[in-house]
Design an enzyme around this catalytic site. Structure first.
Site, PDB file in Angstrom:
ATOM      1  N   ASP A  49       0.681  -1.114   0.063  1.00 45.74           N
ATOM      2  CA  ASP A  49      -0.187   0.192  -0.042  1.00 45.74           C
ATOM      3  C   ASP A  49       0.947   1.293  -0.032  1.00 45.74           C
ATOM      4  O   ASP A  49       2.053   1.266   0.366  1.00 45.74           O
ATOM      5  CB  ASP A  49      -0.837   0.052   1.203  1.00 45.74           C
ATOM      6  CG  ASP A  49      -1.980  -0.868   1.121  1.00 45.74           C
ATOM      7  OD1 ASP A  49      -2.144  -1.643   0.178  1.00 45.74           O
ATOM      8  OD2 ASP A  49      -2.855  -0.676   2.068  1.00 45.74           O
ATOM      9  N   HIS A  88       3.687  -2.365   3.362  1.00 44.37           N
ATOM     10  CA  HIS A  88       3.978  -0.717   2.784  1.00 44.37           C
ATOM     11  C   HIS A  88       5.151  -0.455   1.921  1.00 44.37           C
ATOM     12  O   HIS A  88       6.218  -0.433   2.485  1.00 44.37           O
ATOM     13  CB  HIS A  88       3.671   0.341   3.973  1.00 44.37           C
ATOM     14  CG  HIS A  88       2.233   0.246   4.395  1.00 44.37           C
ATOM     15  ND1 HIS A  88       1.910  -0.684   5.328  1.00 44.37           N
ATOM     16  CD2 HIS A  88       0.962   0.967   4.161  1.00 44.37           C
ATOM     17  CE1 HIS A  88       0.820  -0.365   5.688  1.00 44.37           C
ATOM     18  NE2 HIS A  88       0.100   0.518   5.100  1.00 44.37           N
TER      19      HIS A  88
END
Ligand SMILES: [Zn+2]
Length: 281
Positions: A88, A241
């Protein structure tokens, strides 16, 4: 006789039944070959001993509108020791290329949920992620909490994000995503936004487990955390991430861990990717 000769000549120039049969067999063989190629593409890797991608899973909103056990009652149909890797908050030039290099070294395909604003600032990186075979999902324009803004603002955050990523990818400012996959910032969904996404046929991804890589920790600590959690869960959609340097640093060791411990990577793709045209709806 005259008719026979004409018929012979006619038959020499027209496809006979045998020819049509051979053509049909060739067509079936060709279709089988294409299907095989698509399946083999997932596993093909020029590096011996690499983890590879074991299979491709087509996902659609009709059968799995919302997936991820941390947020929803159901998740993707994964077998034991199967994982889906998701990243993400990119693209981020300082770290996303390191993540891409680690994935490429092991011939692994992942899914990136991109934020619109950085995507608009680094379109070449968006195109590189796609060109390397990864799936690109959407993660709003600016990563605001959607629980604290109006439903009109929420729709704008979602649409503006999709538009920015699609523009980076295809040069088309459309609000119809090529790959209809979405993840809420901070997993903060609202009933109205869930309804909106479902009405548009967009799959909402939660996660089954994560590395908590938003917390400060060393790459070694992150590796221990995620492998312990994975061994407890046995399978699942994993959230990372890519803008986090610790994750980019840890990823090669994590992929080797997956390979050495017989985990298999599943690449999720849209069951019905939408072809983009040069029109703006
Ligand atoms: Zn996020």
């Amino acid at each position: 006789m005259g008719n026979t000769k004409r018929n012979d000549k006619y038959h020499r120039h027209m496809p006979g039944r045998n020819f049509m049969k051979r053509l049909a067999i060739a067509l079936v063989a060709c279709l089988a070959c294409l299907a095989w190629t698509a399946a083999a593409r997932a596993a093909a890797c020029p590096r011996a001993g690499a983890l590879g991608t074991s299979r491709v899973l087509a996902v659609d909103a009709a059968s799995t509108p919302q997936v991820g056990l941390k947020q929803f009652p159901q998740t993707l149909p994964l077998d034991d020791h199967e994982v889906v890797l998701t990243f993400d908050d990119g693209p981020w030039p300082a770290t996303t290329p390191k993540v891409l290099a680690a994935l490429a070294a092991q011939c692994v395909r992942a899914t990136f949920f991109l934020i619109g604003k950085p995507a608009s600032e680094h379109p070449e990186l968006v195109r590189r992620i796609a060109a390397e075979g990864h799936t690109i999902g959407h993660h709003t324009w600016s990563h605001r909490s959607l629980m604290r803004i109006s439903s009109d603002q929420t729709t704008e955050e979602i649409d503006h994000g999709i538009e920015a990523v699609e523009t980076a990818l295809h040069g088309v400012a459309t609000r119809v995503p090529t790959t209809p996959f979405f993840r809420f910032p901070g997993f903060e969904s609202t009933p109205a936004a869930l309804d909106l996404l479902q009405s548009r046929g967009i799959v909402v991804f939660g996660a089954d487990l994560w590395a908590s890589d938003w917390n400060p920790m060393t790459p070694a600590h992150e590796l221990k955390l995620i492998t312990d959690r994975l061994n407890a869960a046995g399978r699942g959609i994993i959230l990372f991430h890519d803008p986090k340097a610790r994750t980019a640093t840890m990823l090669p060791a994590f992929l080797r861990y997956l390979r050495d411990n017989h985990y298999r990577v599943v690449h999720v793709v849209s069951a019905e990717p939408k072809a983009q045209s040069k029109s703006v709806p």
